[in-house]
Design a protein around this motif. Sequence first.
Motif, PDB file in Angstrom:
ATOM      1  N   ARG A   1       1.375 -11.665  -3.756  1.00 28.90           N
ATOM      2  CA  ARG A   1       0.173 -12.305  -3.894  1.00 28.90           C
ATOM      3  C   ARG A   1      -0.522 -12.517  -2.468  1.00 28.90           C
ATOM      4  O   ARG A   1      -1.824 -12.184  -2.461  1.00 28.90           O
ATOM      5  N   ALA A   2       0.396 -12.770  -1.421  1.00 33.96           N
ATOM      6  CA  ALA A   2      -0.332 -12.677   0.145  1.00 33.96           C
ATOM      7  C   ALA A   2      -0.956 -11.303   0.248  1.00 33.96           C
ATOM      8  O   ALA A   2      -1.978 -11.208   0.699  1.00 33.96           O
ATOM      9  N   ALA A   3      -0.053 -10.105   0.047  1.00 35.98           N
ATOM     10  CA  ALA A   3      -0.497  -8.693   0.285  1.00 35.98           C
ATOM     11  C   ALA A   3      -1.851  -8.661  -0.535  1.00 35.98           C
ATOM     12  O   ALA A   3      -2.718  -8.015   0.105  1.00 35.98           O
ATOM     13  N   ALA A   4      -1.859  -9.166  -1.767  1.00 39.10           N
ATOM     14  CA  ALA A   4      -2.992  -8.978  -2.689  1.00 39.10           C
ATOM     15  C   ALA A   4      -4.371  -9.529  -2.167  1.00 39.10           C
ATOM     16  O   ALA A   4      -5.409  -9.046  -2.101  1.00 39.10           O
ATOM     17  N   VAL A   5      -4.032 -10.899  -1.406  1.00 36.43           N
ATOM     18  CA  VAL A   5      -5.262 -11.566  -0.808  1.00 36.43           C
ATOM     19  C   VAL A   5      -5.817 -10.558   0.450  1.00 36.43           C
ATOM     20  O   VAL A   5      -7.020 -10.324   0.521  1.00 36.43           O
ATOM     21  N   LEU A   6      -4.995  -9.988   1.087  1.00 34.42           N
ATOM     22  CA  LEU A   6      -5.389  -9.084   2.297  1.00 34.42           C
ATOM     23  C   LEU A   6      -6.072  -7.742   1.857  1.00 34.42           C
ATOM     24  O   LEU A   6      -6.939  -7.416   2.452  1.00 34.42           O
ATOM     25  N   LYS A   7      -5.584  -7.248   0.732  1.00 26.73           N
ATOM     26  CA  LYS A   7      -6.009  -6.214   0.120  1.00 26.73           C
ATOM     27  C   LYS A   7      -7.497  -6.213  -0.305  1.00 26.73           C
ATOM     28  O   LYS A   7      -8.428  -5.288  -0.157  1.00 26.73           O
ATOM     29  N   ALA A   8      -7.884  -7.432  -0.704  1.00 26.30           N
ATOM     30  CA  ALA A   8      -9.171  -7.653  -1.225  1.00 26.30           C
ATOM     31  C   ALA A   8     -10.103  -8.030  -0.041  1.00 26.30           C
ATOM     32  O   ALA A   8     -11.275  -8.228  -0.357  1.00 26.30           O
ATOM     33  N   LEU A   9      -9.766  -8.156   1.115  1.00 26.78           N
ATOM     34  CA  LEU A   9     -10.560  -8.691   2.200  1.00 26.78           C
ATOM     35  C   LEU A   9     -11.499  -7.197   2.658  1.00 26.78           C
ATOM     36  O   LEU A   9     -11.110  -6.184   2.824  1.00 26.78           O
ATOM     37  N   PRO A  10     -12.831  -7.482   2.939  1.00 29.96           N
ATOM     38  CA  PRO A  10     -13.641  -6.288   3.398  1.00 29.96           C
ATOM     39  C   PRO A  10     -13.619  -5.876   4.695  1.00 29.96           C
ATOM     40  O   PRO A  10     -14.032  -4.684   5.136  1.00 29.96           O
ATOM     41  N   LYS A  11     -12.693  -6.373   5.590  1.00 27.67           N
ATOM     42  CA  LYS A  11     -12.634  -6.055   6.877  1.00 27.67           C
ATOM     43  C   LYS A  11     -11.064  -6.096   7.471  1.00 27.67           C
ATOM     44  O   LYS A  11     -10.612  -7.008   6.883  1.00 27.67           O
ATOM     45  N   PRO A  12     -10.808  -5.419   8.661  1.00 27.31           N
ATOM     46  CA  PRO A  12      -9.319  -5.795   8.937  1.00 27.31           C
ATOM     47  C   PRO A  12      -9.296  -7.091   9.634  1.00 27.31           C
ATOM     48  O   PRO A  12     -10.236  -7.545  10.144  1.00 27.31           O
ATOM     49  N   VAL A  13      -8.206  -7.916   9.419  1.00 28.57           N
ATOM     50  CA  VAL A  13      -8.165  -9.223   9.939  1.00 28.57           C
ATOM     51  C   VAL A  13      -7.567  -8.974  11.172  1.00 28.57           C
ATOM     52  O   VAL A  13      -6.685  -8.244  11.773  1.00 28.57           O
ATOM     53  N   THR A  14      -8.251  -9.800  12.310  1.00 31.48           N
ATOM     54  CA  THR A  14      -7.968  -9.710  13.665  1.00 31.48           C
ATOM     55  C   THR A  14      -7.535 -10.906  14.195  1.00 31.48           C
ATOM     56  O   THR A  14      -6.948 -10.862  15.356  1.00 31.48           O
ATOM     57  N   ASP A  15      -7.774 -11.723  13.691  1.00 32.93           N
ATOM     58  CA  ASP A  15      -7.300 -13.156  14.406  1.00 32.93           C
ATOM     59  C   ASP A  15      -6.971 -14.200  13.004  1.00 32.93           C
ATOM     60  O   ASP A  15      -7.495 -14.037  11.941  1.00 32.93           O
ATOM     61  N   MET A  16      -5.778 -14.802  13.450  1.00 33.37           N
ATOM     62  CA  MET A  16      -5.307 -15.701  12.392  1.00 33.37           C
ATOM     63  C   MET A  16      -6.534 -16.866  11.764  1.00 33.37           C
ATOM     64  O   MET A  16      -6.256 -17.211  10.840  1.00 33.37           O
ATOM     65  N   ALA A  17      -7.397 -17.058  12.772  1.00 31.60           N
ATOM     66  CA  ALA A  17      -8.402 -18.393  12.359  1.00 31.60           C
ATOM     67  C   ALA A  17      -9.276 -17.641  11.086  1.00 31.60           C
ATOM     68  O   ALA A  17      -9.710 -18.419  10.385  1.00 31.60           O
ATOM     69  N   GLN A  18      -9.144 -16.363  10.926  1.00 33.05           N
ATOM     70  CA  GLN A  18     -10.029 -15.676   9.704  1.00 33.05           C
ATOM     71  C   GLN A  18      -9.351 -16.033   8.473  1.00 33.05           C
ATOM     72  O   GLN A  18      -9.938 -15.922   7.464  1.00 33.05           O
ATOM     73  N   LEU A  19      -8.117 -16.199   8.573  1.00 40.12           N
ATOM     74  CA  LEU A  19      -7.297 -16.662   7.371  1.00 40.12           C
ATOM     75  C   LEU A  19      -7.120 -18.104   6.645  1.00 40.12           C
ATOM     76  O   LEU A  19      -6.716 -18.412   5.733  1.00 40.12           O
ATOM     77  N   ARG A  20      -8.064 -18.985   7.520  1.00 39.52           N
ATOM     78  CA  ARG A  20      -8.219 -20.282   7.118  1.00 39.52           C
ATOM     79  C   ARG A  20      -8.850 -20.426   5.734  1.00 39.52           C
ATOM     80  O   ARG A  20      -9.776 -19.933   5.827  1.00 39.52           O
ATOM     81  N   GLY A  21      -8.126 -21.213   4.976  1.00 39.38           N
ATOM     82  CA  GLY A  21      -8.789 -21.593   3.612  1.00 39.38           C
ATOM     83  C   GLY A  21      -8.479 -20.564   2.744  1.00 39.38           C
ATOM     84  O   GLY A  21      -8.902 -20.556   1.569  1.00 39.38           O
TER      85      GLY A  21
END
Length: 380
Positions: free
Chosen positions: A55-75
């Motif tokens: 489930r965690a991997a699937a959330v990241l697969k749905a993001l339109p851009k690469p994650v670069t900072d933990m703060a982007q994952l809030r919420g």
Amino acid sequence: TGQDKEMAVFSVPSYACQRRTTLDNQNTTLTDALSLLAENAELSDEDGRGVAFRRAAAVLKALPKPVTDMAQLRGLPCLGEHSLRVIRDILENGMSSEVESTKQSERYKALKVLTGIFGVGAKTADRWIREGIHTLHQLRDSGHTLNRAQQAGVFLHYDDLNRPVSKADADIIGETVGKAVDAVLPGAQVTLIGGFRRGKLTGHDVDFLITHPEEGREEGLMPKVVSWLESRGFLLYQKTTRNSYLECKDGPARPPSNIDRFERCLSIFKLANEETGGTTQLETLTENGTEPAGHRPWRAVRVDLVVSPVSQFAFALLGWTGSKLFERELRRWAGYEKAMSLSSHALYDNKQSRYLRATSEEEIFAHLGLEYIPPSERNA
Ligand code: TTP
Ligand code: MN
Ligand code: MN
Ligand code: MN
């Protein structure tokens, strides 16, 4: 700060079946890491942990851009403490020591080798590992009696079955299956399902769903298709299971698990090589001593065939298109949010105590109160 203003903020709904997940994954480093931990958990009979990582991997697969900072994952949903720790390690140190040590562990490596055998699941592999069997050589020397599928998997086709299948190969096999079906029951229809229907360019097998527009005409179809294929030398192995849907104790009401009861055939196809004439590859012997692919004009490919009555076709199509997590999330959504039970056969409304009919995937999404997600966006 100025940096915060630049940073993309993401918002993602909780269930994977509410999201459009294409194959264009912007976070492959992170999702590969989480998928490896998911796989390791699943192979170790820790399904709960496996699902959490999936489930965690699937959330990241749905993001339109690469994650670069933990703060982007809030919420964001589905990111548990453990997954967040793995993501943080990779963002901060370029790697996760947990992932690296799992990948290098003897147990994980042995699980991969042994479950790479057709017909060997996590339980069997685990039993062998506890007996000290970590490689194909050790398995052969162990004197274990293998079933027919496992013999095909170990001795005959290990390398072929662990090499990805291309869409071109899937299409060639599709033509053959189409010919077989047309010969034994004119008017019957073959649909490519599984990963290739979602637009994947490679797969570990090829999946087909067969039906006939007149209810009942599909009965007894599989054995005929299989004989047609077998008599022409297209099958290296097959195991057919008949439809058990109508025999199941509670009748067709609410099949309790996600295991479906369609007539199906797990097979290994003999696929002739496309290329013209002579062998160009110089191979000697493969690791496990089977005949190298370059020395023969064919390869082995895993093929799944499923037959569905036309009244259940839309449910079968939806259930067999995947991805596995997308399917799991659809059923979870149906149960928790709608008090409905979804299977590959039917949709049951527990409040109305009745089945909801559908002749298309669109109708099923509508019954579930979900926006329609096409196959190419079900790659959760
Ligand atoms: P798979 O062929 O296992 O997976 P895939 O086609 O998505 O990926 P790959 O490219 O690796 O082959 O399964 C296809 C779909 O069929 C998947 O959504 C789950 C479903 N399925 C069932 O409904 N019942 C079953 O018993 C199996 C094995 C699969
Ligand atoms: Mn944990
Ligand atoms: Mn498949
Ligand atoms: Mn399959």
